[in-house]
Design a protein around this motif. Structure first.
Motif, PDB file in Angstrom:
ATOM      1  N   GLU A 104     -45.002  -1.228 -23.392  1.00 25.32           N
ATOM      2  CA  GLU A 104     -44.549  -0.908 -24.752  1.00 25.32           C
ATOM      3  C   GLU A 104     -43.875   0.457 -24.817  1.00 25.32           C
ATOM      4  N   LEU A 105     -44.198   1.336 -23.864  1.00 25.41           N
ATOM      5  CA  LEU A 105     -43.597   2.670 -23.880  1.00 25.41           C
ATOM      6  C   LEU A 105     -42.090   2.629 -23.641  1.00 25.41           C
ATOM      7  N   LEU A 163     -45.204  13.586 -19.021  1.00 23.21           N
ATOM      8  CA  LEU A 163     -45.465  12.896 -17.761  1.00 23.21           C
ATOM      9  C   LEU A 163     -46.883  12.348 -17.833  1.00 23.21           C
ATOM     10  N   ALA A 164     -46.995  11.026 -17.839  1.00 23.14           N
ATOM     11  CA  ALA A 164     -48.297  10.381 -17.987  1.00 23.14           C
ATOM     12  C   ALA A 164     -48.636   9.580 -16.740  1.00 23.14           C
ATOM     13  N   ASP A 185     -60.968  10.386 -27.872  1.00 17.94           N
ATOM     14  CA  ASP A 185     -60.895  11.149 -29.113  1.00 17.94           C
ATOM     15  C   ASP A 185     -59.574  11.902 -29.138  1.00 17.94           C
ATOM     16  N   VAL A 186     -58.546  11.275 -29.714  1.00 19.07           N
ATOM     17  CA  VAL A 186     -57.215  11.867 -29.749  1.00 19.07           C
ATOM     18  C   VAL A 186     -57.202  13.124 -30.606  1.00 19.07           C
ATOM     19  N   SER A 187     -57.969  13.133 -31.688  1.00 18.12           N
ATOM     20  CA  SER A 187     -58.020  14.323 -32.549  1.00 18.12           C
ATOM     21  C   SER A 187     -58.541  15.524 -31.778  1.00 18.12           C
ATOM     22  N   PRO A 243     -50.460   2.990 -25.265  1.00 19.82           N
ATOM     23  CA  PRO A 243     -49.157   3.625 -25.526  1.00 19.82           C
ATOM     24  C   PRO A 243     -49.211   4.718 -26.585  1.00 19.82           C
ATOM     25  N   ALA A 244     -50.068   4.547 -27.618  1.00 22.66           N
ATOM     26  CA  ALA A 244     -50.145   5.541 -28.689  1.00 22.66           C
ATOM     27  C   ALA A 244     -50.611   6.889 -28.177  1.00 22.66           C
ATOM     28  N   HIS A 245     -51.386   6.878 -27.095  1.00 22.95           N
ATOM     29  CA  HIS A 245     -51.828   8.146 -26.526  1.00 22.95           C
ATOM     30  C   HIS A 245     -50.645   8.983 -26.075  1.00 22.95           C
ATOM     31  N   VAL A 246     -49.599   8.322 -25.628  1.00 18.59           N
ATOM     32  CA  VAL A 246     -48.417   9.038 -25.147  1.00 18.59           C
ATOM     33  C   VAL A 246     -47.533   9.462 -26.313  1.00 18.59           C
TER      34      VAL A 246
END
Length: 701
Positions: A191-192, A182-183, A117-119, A166-169
């Motif tokens: 893709e990052l 830093l992930a 849940d990114v939101s 990748p979108a999480h970053v």
């Protein structure tokens, strides 16, 4: 309204402003929001990673300014990605004026996995940055926009654990210059790189660092009480800090459990991972199971079957054999497993075959456990047969590319028909040797497994083909094991010719390791078996090998044996065998005092082998001529011929002889490069005399 109070501000400090007959009540400014420092602490036990921490500091340098930077730590499950990230944050705390924010995506996904849940994560970070709930948007886009606004003024560090997309970053990238993300991820999110990220794979700890960590966890005294078992435990954990922590936890929880007993549990081929488990929720199996949770069904099937490989390294063709698919499918699925950090790449260099992978030992055990749980015994047996067949066919092609038309008992017409030659082309010989060297340990593991499962015909065929490598690179211990297994398998099948061939070949490494009595016994059995088989070329060949034994103890008898071999080869119209018999006969004649006759036989052998295009053996014949005639020019030419054919063992021998000849002539400068080359070759092949020659080389310097 003068003097009245407003219940809305009851209980709160307020400022009262009188303006004629109106009283204004002004709420105070809210207290300042402290800078966030949300990253959890690392564990107290942290070893090594100096280079990894330095790499992070070099890339995520807040003083460098410029756009925010991204670093992604990847690696095997349990390799220590999260702890390394946290330790780096502790080492750099205070360098980001806006503080450090933290999100753990594993918590957002929950225990059953699924999407994060990114939101909710953005909402939590905005609260940490002082945003009141009344002003929080409801849509993801608006939340992301407000997050960028709130991180636009001061540099901030954002640590994201267990990222899977990748979108999480990119969603959590701050706006202020000098900021950083830093992930950590179990997936290789290539893709990052499009967002400017630096991908930093973590390798397992070295044996030394692993031993230090175990001592820190368990206490140096306990480890010192069982040093050998402790070393095996460290090796069994394969440099994975989580595995070492789990092992230490078991030892500390169960004080009567010895390190040796824990190692015995771990080293069980089936179910050994249970040794690294505390309960149903904490263990290496649980950790690796989580890494497999999102694999597609076909990738998970390949993963299970890779666990059935007897060795650790493999290429796409070997993976396809295990899977029962084709190489293209295997490559696609290997990419999936590699992205999930379940594979380790071997590092290609000029001496190895590229595009090879390996399974970490604990990963292999997990995959094998899944195969035993989810696949039938018949399916597992079929997979092993496919693997053995693949190695037998590939090694036979390599043998043919390296050794040409030499005597062999494996029927190549039967075995290789219907298969594409992987070594076709102008560099076939070199490519075949490269493959044999790269597959050396794994091919031997396959040979052992085939013997254990009673695949005897394949065992002796594979053992015979592997001598193409051993004759060139002289891995003596491997050769002895391979030859012993092959000869025993041939005996069980009742194939007297194959048994004779394998026993005669086995005599070579036995003699090189000083096991002369056993070598003689193998040769006597080989001669009897060859004669019983009636195979004329084989009868000649085993006598040639027998002559090598007598060269060391009775040169006159060696002459007679080589003459028998020559006569048998001539009768069988076998020109290469006759040339080889002349080569060794020449040496025996010279050793018996017949110098001129020996030199004539050696010269004739050289000419015949050259005419046959056998450069390697022609080089050996020329070396024998140069040795007997003390001719430096002939020895030099021979050394180059052997170098071109990559006959490392024989090239080293000739280089040493040439260096000695030049030394005796007073040309130390000329001797030095030949001696250095001999040392290099012996070092590469594990030759026991490398140190002796190194001392000679030092004396020349």
């Amino acid at each position: 309204m003068a003097g009245e109070t407003n219940n809305h501000f009851a209980g709160r400090a307020k400022t009262v402003i009188q303006a004629r007959d109106v009283t204004y009540h002004q709420a105070p400014e809210p207290p300042p929001v402290p800078d966030p420092h949300q990253v959890p602490p690392s564990t107290p036990w942290f070893v090594n990673r100096t280079d990894d921490l330095a790499g992070l500091s070099g890339w995520l340098d807040p003083d460098a300014g410029g756009p925010p930077r991204i670093a992604l730590l990847t690696g095997l499950p349990g390799v220590g990605k999260r702890n390394t990230a946290r330790r780096w944050v502790e080492d750099t705390r205070g360098r980001y004026p806006g503080g450090e924010l933290y999100v753990d995506f594993a918590e957002l996904r929950g225990p059953t996995g699924g999407g994060a849940d990114v939101s909710a994560a953005l909402t939590g970070l905005l609260r940490s940055l002082g945003t009141d709930d009344r002003y929080l948007p409801t849509s993801l886009g608006e939340l992301a926009g407000l997050y960028r606004t709130r991180t636009a003024k001061r540099g901030v560090l954002v640590v994201l654990d267990n990222v899977t997309h990748p979108a999480h970053v990119s969603t959590f990238l701050p706006a202020a210059p000098g900021s950083a993300v830093l992930a950590t991820s179990g997936r290789r999110l290539g893709e990052l790189v499009l967002d400017g990220a630096r991908l930093l794979p973590l390798e397992p700890l070295s044996a030394k660092s692993g031993a230090r960590l175990l001592a820190d966890l368990c206490g140096a005294k306990r480890v010192a009480a069982e040093p050998e078992a402790a070393a095996r435990l460290v090796a069994g954990c394969g440099g994975l800090p989580v595995a070492l922590h789990l092992a230490a936890a078991r030892l500390l929880t169960h004080r009567r459990l010895t390190i040796a007993a824990l190692v015995a549990e771990l080293e069980k081929e089936s179910g050994g991972l249970d040794a690294l488990s505390l309960d149903s929720a904490n263990g290496m199996s649980v950790l690796l199971g989580a890494a497999c949770r999102d694999l597609p069904a076909d990738a998970l099937r390949l993963y299970r079957r890779l666990g059935l490989l007897p060795g650790h390294g493999f290429d796409a063709e070997t993976a396809a054999a295990a899977d029962g698919s084709d190489a293209a499918t295997a490559r696609r699925l290997l990419d999936v497993l590699e992205t999930a950090s379940l594979l380790e790449d071997t590092v290609p260099d000029e001496d190895t075959v590229p595009d090879r992978h390996r399974l970490h030992d604990l990963v292999r055990r997990h995959a094998r456990d899944l195969a035993e749980a989810d696949e039938s015994a018949a399916e597992r047996e079929a997979a092993l047969r496919r693997i053995v067949d693949h190695y037998t066919v590939r090694a036979a092609f390599a043998d043919r590319a390296v050794m040409g038309t030499r005597l062999r008992l494996t029927d190549h017409d039967e075995l290789l028909t219907g298969h594409d030659d992987p070594f076709a082309g102008p560099d076939a010989r070199a490519a075949a040797l490269d493959w044999l060297e790269a597959e050396r340990a794994d091919a031997l593991a396959v040979l052992r497994a085939a013997a254990e499962h009673g695949l005897d015909r394949r065992v002796w065929q594979l053992a015979e083909s592997l001598t193409a490598l051993y004759l060139h690179h002289r891995h003596l211990a491997d050769w002895i094991e391979s030859g012993t297994l092959g000869a025993a398998a041939a005996a069980r099948t009742g194939d007297t010719a194959a048994e004779a061939r394998l026993r005669s070949l086995l005599s070579r490494p036995l003699m090189d390791t000083g096991q002369h009595d056993r070598a003689r016994a193998e040769l006597e059995a080989a001669v009897a078996l060859a004669d019983a088989s009636g195979h004329p070329v084989l009868r000649a060949s085993v006598r040639e090998f027998s002559g090598r034994y007598w060269d060391r103890f009775d040169p006159a008898r060696a002459v007679r044996v080589y003459e028998d071999s020559l006569a048998l080869n001539l009768a069988a119209d076998e020109p290469r065998g006759a040339a080889l018999a002349r080569l060794f006969l020449g040496g025996a004649l010279a050793a018996s005092g017949h110098h001129e006759a020996g030199l004539a036989a050696l010269t004739e052998a050289y000419e015949q082998l050259s005419a046959l295009g056998d450069v390697r053996m022609a080089g050996r014949a020329l070396a024998a001529v140069g040795r007997l005639a003390e001719n430096a020019e002939a020895l030099g030419r021979a050394a180059e011929m052997l170098r071109k054919t990559r006959a490392a063992y024989y090239e080293a021998e000739v280089r040493e002889e040439l260096a000695g000849l030049l030394e005796r002539a007073g040309d130390g400068a000329g001797a030095r490069p030949h001696l250095a080359r001999a040392v290099e070759l012996l070092d590469a092949g594990g030759g026991p005399r490398a140190e002796e020659l190194r001392e000679r080389l030092s004396a020349l310097s």
